[in-house]
Motif scaffolding. Structure first.
Motif, PDB file in Angstrom:
ATOM      1  N   LYS A  33       1.136  -1.153   0.186  1.00  0.00           N
ATOM      2  CA  LYS A  33      -0.028   0.206   0.062  1.00  0.00           C
ATOM      3  C   LYS A  33       0.772   1.195  -0.188  1.00  0.00           C
ATOM      4  N   ASP A  34       1.534   2.519   1.015  1.00  0.00           N
ATOM      5  CA  ASP A  34       2.192   2.671   1.179  1.00  0.00           C
ATOM      6  C   ASP A  34       3.787   2.114   1.553  1.00  0.00           C
ATOM      7  N   ARG A  35       3.416   1.480   2.590  1.00  0.00           N
ATOM      8  CA  ARG A  35       4.726  -0.037   2.798  1.00  0.00           C
ATOM      9  C   ARG A  35       3.560  -0.978   2.754  1.00  0.00           C
ATOM     10  N   PRO A  36       4.996  -2.000   2.247  1.00  0.00           N
ATOM     11  CA  PRO A  36       4.851  -3.555   2.310  1.00  0.00           C
ATOM     12  C   PRO A  36       4.380  -4.003   3.170  1.00  0.00           C
ATOM     13  N   LEU A  37       3.366  -5.050   3.103  1.00  0.00           N
ATOM     14  CA  LEU A  37       1.960  -5.257   4.138  1.00  0.00           C
ATOM     15  C   LEU A  37       2.729  -6.943   4.750  1.00  0.00           C
ATOM     16  N   PHE A  38       2.988  -6.413   6.222  1.00  0.00           N
ATOM     17  CA  PHE A  38       3.354  -7.909   6.329  1.00  0.00           C
ATOM     18  C   PHE A  38       4.317  -8.189   5.963  1.00  0.00           C
ATOM     19  N   LEU A  39       5.278  -6.947   6.077  1.00  0.00           N
ATOM     20  CA  LEU A  39       6.635  -6.906   5.918  1.00  0.00           C
ATOM     21  C   LEU A  39       7.812  -7.937   7.139  1.00  0.00           C
ATOM     22  N   GLN A  40       7.734  -8.246   8.395  1.00  0.00           N
ATOM     23  CA  GLN A  40       8.692  -8.927   8.847  1.00  0.00           C
ATOM     24  C   GLN A  40       8.515 -10.444   9.362  1.00  0.00           C
ATOM     25  N   GLN A  41       7.033 -10.620   8.697  1.00  0.00           N
ATOM     26  CA  GLN A  41       6.739 -11.883   7.903  1.00  0.00           C
ATOM     27  C   GLN A  41       7.148 -12.453   7.257  1.00  0.00           C
ATOM     28  N   HIS A  42       7.203 -11.716   5.623  1.00  0.00           N
ATOM     29  CA  HIS A  42       8.209 -12.367   4.217  1.00  0.00           C
ATOM     30  C   HIS A  42       9.693 -12.309   4.609  1.00  0.00           C
ATOM     31  N   LEU A  43       9.960 -11.039   5.042  1.00  0.00           N
ATOM     32  CA  LEU A  43      11.465 -11.485   5.857  1.00  0.00           C
ATOM     33  C   LEU A  43      11.524 -12.304   6.414  1.00  0.00           C
ATOM     34  N   ASP A  44      10.602 -12.889   7.790  1.00  0.00           N
ATOM     35  CA  ASP A  44      11.155 -13.568   8.461  1.00  0.00           C
ATOM     36  C   ASP A  44      11.524 -15.258   7.645  1.00  0.00           C
ATOM     37  N   ARG A  45      10.274 -15.001   7.113  1.00  0.00           N
ATOM     38  CA  ARG A  45      10.606 -16.813   5.570  1.00  0.00           C
ATOM     39  C   ARG A  45      11.553 -16.751   5.001  1.00  0.00           C
ATOM     40  N   ILE A  46      11.178 -15.618   3.777  1.00  0.00           N
ATOM     41  CA  ILE A  46      12.815 -15.804   3.049  1.00  0.00           C
ATOM     42  C   ILE A  46      13.920 -15.857   3.908  1.00  0.00           C
ATOM     43  N   ASN A  47      14.494 -15.859   4.761  1.00  0.00           N
ATOM     44  CA  ASN A  47      15.474 -15.623   5.176  1.00  0.00           C
ATOM     45  C   ASN A  47      15.736 -17.314   6.516  1.00  0.00           C
ATOM     46  N   LYS A  48      14.903 -17.129   6.385  1.00  0.00           N
ATOM     47  CA  LYS A  48      14.630 -18.786   7.234  1.00  0.00           C
ATOM     48  C   LYS A  48      15.526 -19.524   6.199  1.00  0.00           C
ATOM     49  N   GLY A  49      14.244 -18.916   4.864  1.00  0.00           N
ATOM     50  CA  GLY A  49      14.678 -20.391   3.775  1.00  0.00           C
ATOM     51  C   GLY A  49      15.886 -20.039   2.869  1.00  0.00           C
ATOM     52  N   LEU A  50      16.208 -19.001   2.886  1.00  0.00           N
ATOM     53  CA  LEU A  50      18.029 -19.094   2.349  1.00  0.00           C
ATOM     54  C   LEU A  50      18.553 -19.475   3.173  1.00  0.00           C
ATOM     55  N   LYS A  51      18.227 -19.906   4.485  1.00  0.00           N
ATOM     56  CA  LYS A  51      19.615 -21.062   5.354  1.00  0.00           C
ATOM     57  C   LYS A  51      18.865 -22.191   5.401  1.00  0.00           C
ATOM     58  N   THR A  52      17.968 -22.647   4.986  1.00  0.00           N
ATOM     59  CA  THR A  52      17.985 -24.070   4.687  1.00  0.00           C
ATOM     60  C   THR A  52      18.457 -24.612   3.189  1.00  0.00           C
ATOM     61  N   ILE A  53      18.036 -23.143   2.454  1.00  0.00           N
ATOM     62  CA  ILE A  53      18.626 -23.647   0.531  1.00  0.00           C
ATOM     63  C   ILE A  53      20.685 -23.579   0.870  1.00  0.00           C
ATOM     64  N   ARG A  54      20.637 -22.859   1.800  1.00  0.00           N
ATOM     65  CA  ARG A  54      22.533 -23.043   2.137  1.00  0.00           C
ATOM     66  C   ARG A  54      22.562 -21.317   1.145  1.00  0.00           C
ATOM     67  N   ILE A  55      22.594 -20.796   1.079  1.00  0.00           N
ATOM     68  CA  ILE A  55      22.528 -19.080   1.224  1.00  0.00           C
ATOM     69  C   ILE A  55      23.000 -18.304   1.994  1.00  0.00           C
ATOM     70  N   GLY A  56      23.946 -17.990   1.956  1.00  0.00           N
ATOM     71  CA  GLY A  56      24.817 -17.494   2.751  1.00  0.00           C
ATOM     72  C   GLY A  56      24.309 -15.508   2.924  1.00  0.00           C
ATOM     73  N   LYS A  57      23.007 -15.026   2.930  1.00  0.00           N
ATOM     74  CA  LYS A  57      23.077 -14.079   2.967  1.00  0.00           C
ATOM     75  C   LYS A  57      21.436 -14.017   3.517  1.00  0.00           C
ATOM     76  N   SER A  58      21.159 -12.334   3.713  1.00  0.00           N
ATOM     77  CA  SER A  58      19.884 -11.944   3.865  1.00  0.00           C
ATOM     78  C   SER A  58      18.974 -10.986   3.781  1.00  0.00           C
ATOM     79  N   ILE A  59      17.876 -10.443   3.544  1.00  0.00           N
ATOM     80  CA  ILE A  59      17.485  -9.388   3.624  1.00  0.00           C
ATOM     81  C   ILE A  59      16.695  -8.793   4.327  1.00  0.00           C
ATOM     82  N   SER A  60      17.433  -7.280   4.081  1.00  0.00           N
ATOM     83  CA  SER A  60      16.730  -6.671   6.182  1.00  0.00           C
ATOM     84  C   SER A  60      15.382  -5.871   5.016  1.00  0.00           C
ATOM     85  N   ASN A  61      15.243  -5.176   6.436  1.00  0.00           N
ATOM     86  CA  ASN A  61      13.723  -4.156   5.878  1.00  0.00           C
ATOM     87  C   ASN A  61      14.579  -2.635   5.439  1.00  0.00           C
ATOM     88  N   ASP A  62      15.673  -2.509   5.488  1.00  0.00           N
ATOM     89  CA  ASP A  62      15.645  -1.196   4.965  1.00  0.00           C
ATOM     90  C   ASP A  62      16.333  -1.629   3.793  1.00  0.00           C
TER      91      ASP A  62
END
Length: 253
Positions: A33-62
């Protein structure tokens, strides 16, 4: 125009890595909308998944908020794709219209089975071709969505959505161990309403009074029919839709 690895690009210049050779990568699709909805939940999910598939980086809110600003993404859809050497943001308009919500979706059941033993079914991975091909087939056949059963014959999820159904005043949804994505809006419904998670069959869904689908872009979509079987209108679904709309309005402020 796309935002690729922090740079605005007119052409799609991609670093060729295992994301493009073997599909090692993840994506998230966010409603902005004016900002991403449920942003923290999206970040938590993708960052957890990146660990699962052994990609050594994470995505930040910023990073996400910077992409929203630079791509001028307002009241639209932001897609984030991450591979070993690429972080890609794209935007598009939502495909869902008021007519969709008024009439609801129709769905079929796929003959392709979800493999509940595979880690990929629990991730929004770049290996999404089962979903895409079956969804396109369902559209060709005149449906809006297609549902998957798992290898044991239990309900799993839709190609683009999670599935809920209602009998009497009770809400049901397949449990995660049936082989499905832990959807952001699925979790919102479970957190705000009493929902029974379990192993259910196609017959359970066919005998329900009403049903609905969820994902981060459509929100809450009533299911009008399954394989021609018509569902009833439900005040419970309307209540869930209103609760979801209020939450979105609150987050957008």
């Amino acid at each position: 125009m796309i935002l690729l690895n922090g740079k605005l690009e007119d052409s799609e210049i991609i670093n060729l890595d295992s994301g493009f050779s073997f599909g090692r990568g993840l994506f998230e699709t966010m409603h902005v909308k004016d900002r991403p909805l449920f942003l923290q939940q999206h970040l938590d999910r993708i960052n957890k998944g990146l660990k699962t598939i052994r990609i050594g980086k994470s995505i930040s809110n910023d990073e996400v908020l910077d992409a929203v600003r630079r791509l001028q993404c307002t009241d639209s859809v932001l897609k984030l794709m991450v591979t070993e050497r690429n972080t890609l943001f794209t935007t598009r308009s939502s495909r869902y219209t008021e007519d969709h919500y008024t009439r609801g979706f129709s769905a079929s059941v796929s003959s392709v089975r979800r493999n509940e033993t595979s880690p990929l079914v629990y991730l929004k991975s770049l290996n999404y071709l089962d979903n895409i091909l079956e969804h396109e087939k369902s559209l060709d056949e005149g449906f809006d969505e297609v549902l998957f059963l798992n290898t044991q014959g239990f309900l799993a999820e839709g190609s683009l959505s999670n599935i809920f159904f209602i009998k009497g005043n009770t809400i049901y949804t397949p449990s995660l161990d049936c082989g499905l994505l832990d959807g952001i809006i699925r979790k919102f419904v479970i957190d705000n309403f009493t929902v029974i998670e379990g192993r259910f069959t196609e017959a359970d869904l066919m005998s329900a009074d009403s049903a609905f689908l969820t994902n981060s872009i459509m929100g809450i979509m009533k299911l009008r029919a399954l394989n021609g079987r018509q569902y009833d209108e439900s005040p419970i679904i309307r209540e869930i839709q209103e609760t979801y709309k209020k939450e979105c309005s609150s987050q957008a402020k």
